[in-house]
Scaffold this active site. Structure first.
Site, PDB file in Angstrom:
ATOM      1  N   VAL A   1     151.940 127.003  36.656  1.00 21.14           N
ATOM      2  CA  VAL A   1     150.925 127.976  36.232  1.00 21.14           C
ATOM      3  C   VAL A   1     151.710 128.943  35.349  1.00 21.14           C
ATOM      4  O   VAL A   1     152.403 129.820  35.850  1.00 21.14           O
ATOM      5  CB  VAL A   1     150.275 128.699  37.431  1.00 21.14           C
ATOM      6  CG1 VAL A   1     149.291 129.743  36.955  1.00 21.14           C
ATOM      7  CG2 VAL A   1     149.614 127.696  38.369  1.00 21.14           C
ATOM      8  N   PRO A   2     151.651 128.745  34.034  1.00 20.34           N
ATOM      9  CA  PRO A   2     152.617 129.362  33.119  1.00 20.34           C
ATOM     10  C   PRO A   2     152.419 130.856  32.849  1.00 20.34           C
ATOM     11  O   PRO A   2     152.079 131.271  31.741  1.00 20.34           O
ATOM     12  CB  PRO A   2     152.447 128.529  31.842  1.00 20.34           C
ATOM     13  CG  PRO A   2     151.026 128.091  31.881  1.00 20.34           C
ATOM     14  CD  PRO A   2     150.725 127.857  33.337  1.00 20.34           C
ATOM     15  N   CYS A   3     152.690 131.667  33.837  1.00 20.77           N
ATOM     16  CA  CYS A   3     152.569 133.113  33.674  1.00 20.77           C
ATOM     17  C   CYS A   3     153.608 133.645  32.690  1.00 20.77           C
ATOM     18  O   CYS A   3     153.432 134.733  32.143  1.00 20.77           O
ATOM     19  CB  CYS A   3     152.667 133.823  35.021  1.00 20.77           C
ATOM     20  SG  CYS A   3     154.114 133.384  35.976  1.00 20.77           S
ATOM     21  N   HIS A   4     154.656 132.866  32.412  1.00 19.72           N
ATOM     22  CA  HIS A   4     155.658 133.299  31.439  1.00 19.72           C
ATOM     23  C   HIS A   4     155.071 133.374  30.031  1.00 19.72           C
ATOM     24  O   HIS A   4     155.640 134.018  29.156  1.00 19.72           O
ATOM     25  CB  HIS A   4     156.876 132.365  31.458  1.00 19.72           C
ATOM     26  CG  HIS A   4     156.582 130.934  31.118  1.00 19.72           C
ATOM     27  ND1 HIS A   4     156.106 130.043  32.055  1.00 19.72           N
ATOM     28  CD2 HIS A   4     156.666 130.257  29.946  1.00 19.72           C
ATOM     29  CE1 HIS A   4     155.932 128.865  31.476  1.00 19.72           C
ATOM     30  NE2 HIS A   4     156.251 128.973  30.191  1.00 19.72           N
ATOM     31  N   ARG A   5     153.911 132.773  29.809  1.00 24.07           N
ATOM     32  CA  ARG A   5     153.264 132.784  28.487  1.00 24.07           C
ATOM     33  C   ARG A   5     152.411 134.029  28.249  1.00 24.07           C
ATOM     34  O   ARG A   5     151.758 134.139  27.221  1.00 24.07           O
ATOM     35  CB  ARG A   5     152.410 131.526  28.318  1.00 24.07           C
ATOM     36  CG  ARG A   5     153.235 130.261  28.323  1.00 24.07           C
ATOM     37  CD  ARG A   5     152.392 129.016  28.208  1.00 24.07           C
ATOM     38  NE  ARG A   5     153.226 127.829  28.395  1.00 24.07           N
ATOM     39  CZ  ARG A   5     152.773 126.664  28.815  1.00 24.07           C
ATOM     40  NH1 ARG A   5     151.483 126.502  29.065  1.00 24.07           N
ATOM     41  NH2 ARG A   5     153.604 125.658  28.976  1.00 24.07           N
TER      42      ARG A   5
END
Length: 155
Positions: A113-117
């Site tokens: 779940v790409p919260c780094h984006r």
């Protein structure tokens, strides 16, 4: 545990659903007994670290509030190589940037779940509840891996 360029990821799964991913910066996982991850799980992560455009086919079993679930679903729609600002994501969800940030911080499955984006209006913002140190190094590494141009963020 799965060895990656970031270090060993601790991944918790039940049957064929991932429940939690802990990044190397999480000291809480350091003393837990470790099992080798099953091949299907290792293959998915290794595919991503070879090619950042890899689409994960991993089933997730995420536990969170209804709002957190909405944010996490929105995060999964941000493609590799792209970023979205907290405020823009909040506007899409009819919420506030702070609420979106709190949901990102509560994300149990970073990378999947790409919260780094998700980035701030000015700068990169935070990652895993931190605005510097190991967590931000991981965020920068992941964004560079995905070929995000970080010059506008001062990184």
């Amino acid at each position: 545990m799965i060895d990656t360029p970031l270090g060993a990821l601790s991944v918790h799964w039940q049957r064929r659903a991932v429940r939690c991913v802990r990044l190397p910066m999480h000291k809480a996982c350091a003393h837990r007994p470790t099992l080798a991850a099953p091949a299907w799980l290792e293959q998915e992560f290794h595919a991503y670290f070879r090619d950042a455009t890899h689409d994960f086919s991993i089933v997730l079993q995420l536990v969170g509030t209804a709002f957190q679930q909405r944010v996490w679903q929105a995060l999964r729609r941000i493609p590799s190589g792209a970023v979205k600002r907290y405020g823009d994501l909040a506007a899409e969800l009819g919420s506030s940037a702070r609420a979106v940030g709190n949901a990102c911080r509560a994300n149990p499955c970073p990378i999947l779940v790409p919260c780094h984006r998700v980035v701030a209006q000015r700068g990169l913002g935070g990652f895993a509840g931190q605005t510097d140190g190991a967590s931000m190094c991981i965020k920068v590494w992941l964004l560079r891996h995905e070929n995000v141009d970080l010059t506008e963020f001062g990184a």
